[in-house]
Enzyme design. Structure first.
Site, PDB file in Angstrom:
ATOM      1  N   ASN A 147       9.113 -10.049   7.594  1.00  0.00           N
ATOM      2  CA  ASN A 147       7.899  -9.907   8.435  1.00  0.00           C
ATOM      3  C   ASN A 147       6.687 -10.071   7.724  1.00  0.00           C
ATOM      4  OD1 ASN A 147       6.258  -8.775  10.752  1.00  0.00           O
ATOM      5  ND2 ASN A 147       5.594  -7.389   9.200  1.00  0.00           N
ATOM      6  N   ASP A 175       0.874  -1.043  -0.017  1.00  0.00           N
ATOM      7  CA  ASP A 175       0.025   0.117   0.046  1.00  0.00           C
ATOM      8  C   ASP A 175       0.846   1.187   0.201  1.00  0.00           C
ATOM      9  OD1 ASP A 175      -1.781   2.239   0.575  1.00  0.00           O
ATOM     10  OD2 ASP A 175      -2.982   0.841   1.975  1.00  0.00           O
ATOM     11  N   THR A 195      -2.958  -6.432  16.088  1.00  0.00           N
ATOM     12  CA  THR A 195      -2.502  -5.847  14.634  1.00  0.00           C
ATOM     13  C   THR A 195      -3.861  -5.597  13.732  1.00  0.00           C
ATOM     14  OG1 THR A 195      -2.218  -7.983  13.674  1.00  0.00           O
ATOM     15  CG2 THR A 195      -0.242  -6.906  15.065  1.00  0.00           C
ATOM     16  N   TYR A 227      -1.454 -21.297   7.919  1.00  0.00           N
ATOM     17  CA  TYR A 227      -0.786 -20.589   8.346  1.00  0.00           C
ATOM     18  C   TYR A 227       0.331 -20.959   9.290  1.00  0.00           C
ATOM     19  CZ  TYR A 227       0.632 -15.916  11.113  1.00  0.00           C
ATOM     20  OH  TYR A 227       1.055 -15.117  11.680  1.00  0.00           O
ATOM     21  N   LYS A 259       4.754 -21.015   8.861  1.00  0.00           N
ATOM     22  CA  LYS A 259       5.643 -20.485   9.699  1.00  0.00           C
ATOM     23  C   LYS A 259       6.347 -21.575  10.043  1.00  0.00           C
ATOM     24  CE  LYS A 259       4.393 -15.961   9.370  1.00  0.00           C
ATOM     25  NZ  LYS A 259       5.343 -15.115   9.051  1.00  0.00           N
ATOM     26  N   ASP A 275       4.789  -6.723  -4.023  1.00  0.00           N
ATOM     27  CA  ASP A 275       3.730  -7.677  -3.664  1.00  0.00           C
ATOM     28  C   ASP A 275       4.565  -8.956  -3.632  1.00  0.00           C
ATOM     29  OD1 ASP A 275       2.104  -9.902  -3.724  1.00  0.00           O
ATOM     30  OD2 ASP A 275       0.874  -8.989  -5.388  1.00  0.00           O
TER      31      ASP A 275
END
Length: 244
Positions: free
Chosen positions: A85, A38, A185, A150, A154, A62
């Site tokens: 991150n 963004d 977040t 997810y 990780k 991206d």
């Protein structure tokens, strides 16, 4: 300021943990290259850092697109600190996980840090110094319904941390992971909602969500010479959730 003269690249820097980390690195003297999808939020971050007396620039990327990732590496140039991150956070039962979201998560959470590290770590090794910090999650080590994709990505990143330490640390490049617990977040709150996030936070020993700044403190510590004897490690910042 202990990071004066250092250049740091932070992916996923337009909010949450990434944004807090970028601000804290800059406050410690680093020149920050912030990346995200963004440009508007990127410009806001750069303005906040520069108005506070720091130095920063934003490069849109991206990281699910390998060509965009390569352009980011080329535009960034040599760095002393790499913070991997950026991540996608799909939530779905295994039986309902769609292939497209699975592939996007693997691309963002595993392939992107893999090839960004491959592009930037050799120059660190040639200079004999550097720090790479990967951002994982407590879900990489405990089973949590709905987080199969997810957590698997990780866990792969934590495995890569150990391999990269074995490959690059003999040349002076330290590679570590920070594994946060539930953190307030935008991504977490949007995906889990206030009630869902509070429920997960209640399973920790401190019974609360972390702030992004609390996690950033740990990441920045690993990036500095205060952590000069730490490599190949995964440092839990999860309020004791995986300890007991």
């Amino acid at each position: 300021m202990e990071l004066t003269g250092k250049t740091a690249l932070v992916t996923g820097a337009t909010g949450g943990i990434g944004g807090a980390t970028a601000r804290q690195l800059a406050a410690n003297g680093a020149q920050v290259v912030a990346s995200g999808r963004d440009p508007g939020r990127g410009a806001q971050l750069v303005t906040a850092i520069t108005e506070a007396g720091g130095r920063a620039r934003f490069i849109p990327a991206d990281l699910t697109d390998i060509d965009s990732l390569r352009r980011l590496a080329d535009a960034t140039g040599d760095v002393d600190i790499l913070i991997n991150n950026a991540a996608l956070f799909p939530v779905a039962p295994t039986t309902a996980q769609d292939v497209a979201a699975f592939d996007q998560a693997v691309a963002a959470n595993v392939r992107a840090p893999y090839f960004l590290t491959a592009a930037l770590a050799p120059a660190m090794a040639a200079r004999g110094t550097g720090s790479i910090v990967n951002v994982s999650t407590m879900a990489a080590r405990i089973g949590m319904p709905g987080l199969s994709t997810y957590s698997a990505t990780k866990a792969a990143l934590e495995s890569l941390t150990r391999t990269w330490a074995a490959e690059f640390s003999p040349a002076g490049v330290r590679v570590n992971t920070v594994a946060p617990g539930p953190t307030r977040t935008d991504m977490v709150m949007h995906t889990m909602g206030e009630d869902g996030a509070a429920q997960v936070a209640g399973t920790t020993l401190l019974r609360r969500l972390a702030s992004p700044e609390e996690i950033a403190d740990v990441i920045v510590f690993l990036a500095t010479d205060r952590a000069s004897y730490i490599t190949g490690a995964t440092l839990s910042a999860d309020a004791g959730r995986t300890a007991v």
